[in-house]
Design an enzyme around this catalytic site. Structure first.
Site, PDB file in Angstrom:
ATOM      1  N   ASN A   9       0.862  -1.186   0.000  1.00  0.00           N
ATOM      2  CA  ASN A   9       0.000   0.000   0.000  1.00  0.00           C
ATOM      3  C   ASN A   9       0.894   1.230   0.000  1.00  0.00           C
ATOM      4  OD1 ASN A   9      -1.828   2.028   0.471  1.00  0.00           O
ATOM      5  ND2 ASN A   9      -2.315   1.396   2.564  1.00  0.00           N
ATOM      6  N   LYS A  11       0.023   4.280  -0.270  1.00  0.00           N
ATOM      7  CA  LYS A  11      -0.623   5.447   0.359  1.00  0.00           C
ATOM      8  C   LYS A  11      -0.423   6.694  -0.530  1.00  0.00           C
ATOM      9  CE  LYS A  11       0.176   3.225   4.737  1.00  0.00           C
ATOM     10  NZ  LYS A  11       0.242   3.321   6.200  1.00  0.00           N
ATOM     11  N   HIS A  94      -9.177   0.620   5.204  1.00  0.00           N
ATOM     12  CA  HIS A  94      -7.877   0.870   5.846  1.00  0.00           C
ATOM     13  C   HIS A  94      -8.085   1.795   7.046  1.00  0.00           C
ATOM     14  CE1 HIS A  94      -3.798   2.233   6.556  1.00  0.00           C
ATOM     15  NE2 HIS A  94      -3.409   1.134   5.921  1.00  0.00           N
ATOM     16  N   GLU A  96      -6.545   4.253   8.083  1.00  0.00           N
ATOM     17  CA  GLU A  96      -6.408   5.690   7.806  1.00  0.00           C
ATOM     18  C   GLU A  96      -7.694   6.240   7.178  1.00  0.00           C
ATOM     19  OE1 GLU A  96      -2.725   5.312   5.652  1.00  0.00           O
ATOM     20  OE2 GLU A  96      -1.750   4.738   7.516  1.00  0.00           O
ATOM     21  N   GLY A 172       2.729   1.854  10.771  1.00  0.00           N
ATOM     22  CA  GLY A 172       3.629   2.988  10.599  1.00  0.00           C
ATOM     23  C   GLY A 172       4.353   3.391  11.871  1.00  0.00           C
ATOM     24  N   SER A 212       3.814  -2.596  10.291  1.00  0.00           N
ATOM     25  CA  SER A 212       5.273  -2.571  10.419  1.00  0.00           C
ATOM     26  C   SER A 212       5.938  -3.902  10.062  1.00  0.00           C
ATOM     27  CB  SER A 212       5.686  -2.114  11.827  1.00  0.00           C
ATOM     28  OG  SER A 212       5.217  -0.800  12.077  1.00  0.00           O
TER      29      SER A 212
END
Ligand code: PEP
Length: 249
Positions: A9, A11, A94, A96, A172, A212
């Site tokens: 991904n 982003k 997701h 986010e 992240g 991560s």
């Protein structure tokens, strides 16, 4: 045998030139595992990425889409628009999107329906925040997210659904769920699926871990029996790292 998948991904990273450069590096990598490999560039670069990877095994997928067919939704992208640029798989839910763009389970259920109606495969993301993990409520949260967005579906729909468990506290942050935490949750997710749809279906659905994942921890995480691959953020922006993860199977 469930499909192993490693999806990157990207982003909101990489403009067109950077996308071309990274794809060129990805094409130069050697794949030694059987994992299906996907990358999710930003919308504006999907067509170019699709053209560049048309004859490659790396699939170009989308990071999001709207549930409506078309209309007055300024700034949004529809399922048919994605299909028109070669996309066959879309990431939905997701964290986010949930956190910064207010996507609720109800909205996500509609997005899933639209994607499946357009014969798009869905990578459906969910996961608990740190407070839920600390209070021991993580399984309830995950169960709710899955039930609310997916359990209205017929069993047959699940052949086009991939699940991605992404504990928000590990995205992240450099903090990864331990392989045991990932395995425990993936087994719980499979049990949740089995309770509703039966063991055969539960055993057929690929469940990815995200949070991560890096070259130095991928192998241990992927060695767990209910972990069928990874959704990769930061490490997907480097071709060597990404393929080290792909080849960790
Ligand atoms: C993600 O955003 O889906 C993700 C897993 O990111 P990272 O690998 O950077 O934690």
């Amino acid at each position: 045998m469930r499909q192993q998948i490693v999806a990157g991904n990207w982003k909101m990273n990489n403009d067109l030139a950077q996308t071309e450069t990274l794809i060129t590096s990805l094409k130069n990598q050697t794949k030694t595992s059987n994992a299906e490999v996907m990358i999710a560039p930003t919308f504006t670069n999907l067509w170019q990425a699709y053209q560049t990877l048309k004859d490659d095994t790396i699939e170009v997928i989308a990071q999001n889409m709207h549930f409506a067919e078309n209309g007055a939704y300024t700034g949004e992208i529809s399922a048919s628009m994605l299909k028109s640029v070669g996309v066959k798989t879309v990431i939905l839910g997701h964290s986010e999107r949930r956190e910064y763009f207010g996507e609720t389970d109800t909205i996500l259920a509609k997005k899933v329906d639209t994607a499946l109606a357009h014969h798009l495969r869905v990578i459906f993301c969910f996961g608990e925040v740190l407070a839920d993990r600390k209070s021991g409520n993580h399984e309830n949260i995950v169960e709710g997210q899955i039930k609310n967005a997916l359990f209205h579906l017929e069993a047959s729909a699940f052949k086009n659904i991939v699940l991605a468990y992404e504990p928000v506290w590990a995205i992240g942050t450099g903090e990864t769920a331990t392989p045991e935490q990932a395995q425990d949750m993936h087994a719980f997710i499979r049990k949740t699926l089995a309770n509703k749809y039966g063991n055969d279906l539960a055993n057929s659905v690929s469940i990815l871990y995200g949070g991560s994942v890096k070259p130095n921890n991928a192998q241990e995480i992927f060695s767990k029996p209910d972990v069928d691959g990874g959704l990769i953020g930061g490490a997907a922006l480097n071709a060597n790292d990404f393929f080290a993860i792909v080849n960790a199977f």
